[in-house]
Write a protein that holds these residues in place. Structure first.
Motif, PDB file in Angstrom:
ATOM      1  N   ARG A  51       9.961  10.915   4.016  1.00 30.75           N
ATOM      2  CA  ARG A  51      11.067  10.821   3.073  1.00 30.75           C
ATOM      3  C   ARG A  51      11.804   9.503   3.194  1.00 30.75           C
ATOM      4  O   ARG A  51      12.338   8.991   2.231  1.00 30.75           O
ATOM      5  N   THR A  52      11.854   8.953   4.417  1.00 31.01           N
ATOM      6  CA  THR A  52      12.551   7.678   4.560  1.00 31.01           C
ATOM      7  C   THR A  52      11.673   6.507   4.168  1.00 31.01           C
ATOM      8  O   THR A  52      12.153   5.430   3.918  1.00 31.01           O
ATOM      9  N   VAL A  53      10.339   6.708   4.135  1.00 29.85           N
ATOM     10  CA  VAL A  53       9.415   5.680   3.680  1.00 29.85           C
ATOM     11  C   VAL A  53       8.544   6.288   2.619  1.00 29.85           C
ATOM     12  O   VAL A  53       7.510   6.857   2.911  1.00 29.85           O
ATOM     13  N   SER A  54       8.954   6.198   1.392  1.00 31.79           N
ATOM     14  CA  SER A  54       8.191   6.813   0.314  1.00 31.79           C
ATOM     15  C   SER A  54       6.883   6.082   0.124  1.00 31.79           C
ATOM     16  O   SER A  54       6.855   4.868   0.064  1.00 31.79           O
ATOM     17  N   ARG A  55       5.758   6.859   0.021  1.00 29.03           N
ATOM     18  CA  ARG A  55       4.473   6.228  -0.192  1.00 29.03           C
ATOM     19  C   ARG A  55       3.798   6.831  -1.395  1.00 29.03           C
ATOM     20  O   ARG A  55       3.909   7.974  -1.647  1.00 29.03           O
ATOM     21  N   ARG A 114       0.833  -1.204   0.000  1.00 28.04           N
ATOM     22  CA  ARG A 114       0.000   0.000   0.000  1.00 28.04           C
ATOM     23  C   ARG A 114       0.869   1.256   0.000  1.00 28.04           C
ATOM     24  O   ARG A 114       0.565   2.236  -0.688  1.00 28.04           O
ATOM     25  N   MET A 115       1.948   1.223   0.779  1.00 32.60           N
ATOM     26  CA  MET A 115       2.831   2.376   0.855  1.00 32.60           C
ATOM     27  C   MET A 115       3.384   2.722  -0.525  1.00 32.60           C
ATOM     28  O   MET A 115       3.449   3.894  -0.913  1.00 32.60           O
ATOM     29  N   ALA A 116       3.756   1.709  -1.273  1.00 32.37           N
ATOM     30  CA  ALA A 116       4.352   1.934  -2.584  1.00 32.37           C
ATOM     31  C   ALA A 116       3.338   2.476  -3.579  1.00 32.37           C
ATOM     32  O   ALA A 116       3.590   3.484  -4.255  1.00 32.37           O
ATOM     33  N   VAL A 117       2.192   1.822  -3.686  1.00 30.95           N
ATOM     34  CA  VAL A 117       1.267   2.184  -4.766  1.00 30.95           C
ATOM     35  C   VAL A 117       0.370   3.372  -4.412  1.00 30.95           C
ATOM     36  O   VAL A 117       0.062   4.209  -5.284  1.00 30.95           O
ATOM     37  N   LEU A 149      -2.089   1.431 -11.576  1.00 26.16           N
ATOM     38  CA  LEU A 149      -2.091   1.834 -10.173  1.00 26.16           C
ATOM     39  C   LEU A 149      -3.457   1.605  -9.551  1.00 26.16           C
ATOM     40  O   LEU A 149      -3.575   1.153  -8.413  1.00 26.16           O
ATOM     41  N   ARG A 150      -4.508   1.938 -10.292  1.00 24.78           N
ATOM     42  CA  ARG A 150      -5.878   1.753  -9.784  1.00 24.78           C
ATOM     43  C   ARG A 150      -6.113   0.296  -9.415  1.00 24.78           C
ATOM     44  O   ARG A 150      -6.653  -0.013  -8.357  1.00 24.78           O
ATOM     45  N   GLN A 151      -5.682  -0.615 -10.264  1.00 22.50           N
ATOM     46  CA  GLN A 151      -5.851  -2.040  -9.986  1.00 22.50           C
ATOM     47  C   GLN A 151      -5.001  -2.469  -8.795  1.00 22.50           C
ATOM     48  O   GLN A 151      -5.437  -3.265  -7.958  1.00 22.50           O
ATOM     49  N   SER A 152      -3.797  -1.928  -8.697  1.00 22.50           N
ATOM     50  CA  SER A 152      -2.909  -2.291  -7.593  1.00 22.50           C
ATOM     51  C   SER A 152      -3.474  -1.839  -6.247  1.00 22.50           C
ATOM     52  O   SER A 152      -3.375  -2.554  -5.246  1.00 22.50           O
ATOM     53  N   VAL A 153      -4.057  -0.641  -6.223  1.00 18.91           N
ATOM     54  CA  VAL A 153      -4.659  -0.152  -4.975  1.00 18.91           C
ATOM     55  C   VAL A 153      -5.837  -1.045  -4.581  1.00 18.91           C
ATOM     56  O   VAL A 153      -6.006  -1.389  -3.408  1.00 18.91           O
TER      57      VAL A 153
END
Length: 248
Positions: A244-248, A105-108, A164-168
């Motif tokens: 910044r240390t955990v890009s979301r 979730r954080m990534a997408v 992205l929509r599908q990934s979320v």
């Protein structure tokens, strides 16, 4: 995985009814259909999913066996069962997967929020505000689930990137089974606050702020889930690590 594994690994194609089961199970998990609501008829499902009615009937039998659907006497069609997302109990395997789900979730979702701030229209921002009103008005876990899903999927759609929509959607379907097993209030107020910050950033068309706001929201949700799984009070604030240390 080697190049040969990518090319020659055995294929495992599920039967058609299993794909229908997955589609319906996902719709229930996302709150597209809520407990007590009726699914479309077998004929409608078969026509829209482009499968046979026999395939649909087999899928419905599987979901009834899982306790997700019930058939009420004297009525046609299947109804979503009460507590349908409370699938048995949270096992150790699921608990081990929670971290991976939230990393995904954080990534997408942070990228979706970033693009939404760049590409979102005023009409779509108005839709986010409508989702926020529904979330604030929700009084039970089912109406909360629906409003929360609509908000996050709207942000994903605003990105203009259908992958992205599908990934979320994939990530949320994987994450939602724990929600109504725990205290509803744990997630309600923090979700309203988190969504408000995200909306403000998207409305200002600030991609960095939107990504950071989504990151903070997902981080807080992760803390709350871990606390709920451990049956401990949820923390009052998110982790101290920065966006910044955990890009979301």
């Amino acid at each position: 995985m080697t190049s040969e594994d990518i090319l020659l690994a055995p294929l495992h194609t599920p039967p058609a009814y299993a794909a229908v089961v997955d589609r319906l199970r996902r719709a229930i998990a996302l709150g597209v259909v809520l407990p007590g609501e009726r699914l479309p008829s077998e004929r409608t499902l078969a026509d829209r999913l482009e499968v046979s009615r026999v395939t649909v009937r087999e899928a419905l039998r599987v979901l009834q066996g899982e306790g997700l659907l019930v058939t009420r006497r004297g009525s046609s069609g299947s109804v979503v069962a009460a507590g349908a997302t409370s699938l048995d109990k949270l096992g150790e395997e699921y608990k081990a997967e929670v971290g991976e789900v939230f990393e995904y979730r954080m990534a997408v979702e942070t990228m979706a929020a970033r693009l939404a701030a760049q590409r979102g229209s005023e009409d779509q921002i108005a839709q986010l505000l409508s989702c926020q009103e529904s979330l604030a008005a929700s009084s039970d876990v089912d109406s909360f689930r629906r409003a929360d899903s609509e908000f996050h999927l709207t942000v994903a759609a605003m990105s203009g990137n259908m992958m992205l929509r599908q990934s979320v959607e994939d990530a949320r379907a994987a994450a939602f089974s724990w929600l109504d097993l725990r205290e509803f209030r744990v997630f309600h107020e923090s979700s309203i606050r988190g969504h408000s910050t995200i909306i403000n950033a998207i409305s200002r068309h600030d991609p960095d702020e939107a990504a950071a706001a989504m990151a903070a929201h997902i981080d807080q949700a992760h803390d709350e889930v871990l606390a709920a799984l451990a049956d401990t009070p949820a923390p009052k604030s998110g982790r101290t690590r920065s966006a910044r240390t955990v890009s979301r």
